[in-house]
Design a protein around this motif. Structure first.
Motif: not given
Length: 284
Positions: A252-253, A122-124, A171-173, A117-118
């Protein structure tokens, strides 16, 4: 034409997403069905350009929209893959699908893909969001949409399933890069979630899956949801946000990731709890 599987995709004003998804799957040569809920942009034109079969249906919620799609498209392949328009198939997943053989999966009824998921580019990766397994591929006519959910949608395929850990979907909206859009969308979602939880309190809804912390990814999520419903309203968003940030390393995200965890794991959950409390007053 691919004889193993077909794709079904839900759309609503997805002109910025749909080409990205369709380009990622076009060389699989699979029949593609699109259920649209009234797009006013170029979505339908794009679907036509890619040769997809399109139907229209007014949107109520995702589970009901998927239920309509599964019941109204004539899928003739033994497997169906259900994707959202803001998802794409990675080269790794593409290769697994290209090499998919029915003879190797005779005893399997469902396949979980691993989602990345982005949010705002950024990739979460932390805070419970990866790995995240979604049942996206299932035997046609056997898999169904879980109508006991009001907002979160899931497919259920009774029987044995397998997990493709390297079968990633992204997945990136891109519309959610606008925080005003994100908040407006989740305002609507909060109404659905609050109403669902009230109905569960009143015993008007049941979980379709047996909660099992050691079971399939969906059975584990059903167990965690049951635990969530038992936690005190108003307090649980604080507990959940702390869990995501510290125990599941969301801290740390990075700045963008922390913003996502705050919005999705705290702001949204507090909003839902406030609406549940307001609804409770109307049922007294």
């Amino acid at each position: 034409m691919n004889k193993n599987f077909s794709f079904i995709i839900l759309t609503f004003n997805e002109e910025i997403h749909l080409p990205r998804l369709l380009n990622s799957i076009k060389n699989l040569n699979a029949k593609t069905f699109i259920l649209d809920s009234g797009s006013t942009d170029e979505t339908l034109k794009i679907a036509e350009q890619y040769g997809a079969e399109v139907k229209q249906n007014p949107f109520i919620n995702h589970p009901k929209q998927w239920d309509f799609a599964l019941k109204n498209f004539k899928v003739e392949t033994p497997w169906t893959i259900g994707l959202d328009a803001d998802q794409t198939v990675t080269p790794e997943l593409f290769e697994m699908l290209a090499n998919f053989k029915e003879d190797d999966n005779k005893d399997i009824n469902g396949i979980y893909f691993n989602r990345k998921n982005f949010f705002q580019g950024r990739w979460i990766r932390f805070g419970t969001f990866y790995p995240f397994y979604l049942l996206k591929m299932f035997r046609t006519g056997l898999g169904f949409s879980d109508l006991n959910e009001n907002m979160d949608h899931r497919f259920i395929a009774p029987g044995k399933a397998k997990i493709w850990k390297k079968g990633w979907i992204l997945e990136e909206n891109l519309k959610e890069n606008d925080i005003a859009f994100w908040k407006s969308k989740h305002e609507r979602y909060s109404d659905l979630v609050a109403q669902e939880e009230i109905e569960r309190i009143l015993k008007l809804r049941n979980q379709s899956l047996k909660p099992n912390l050691l079971g399939s990814p969906d059975e584990k999520r059903a167990w965690l949801k049951r635990l969530w419903w038992k936690l005190p309203l108003g307090l649980r968003p604080y507990l959940y946000f702390s869990y995501r940030m510290f125990f599941k390393l969301g801290i740390f995200e990075g700045r963008t990731g922390i913003k996502f965890h705050y919005l999705q794991g705290f702001w949204f959950r507090r909003l839902v709890d406030r609406k549940i409390k307001a609804l409770q007053k109307t049922y007294r």
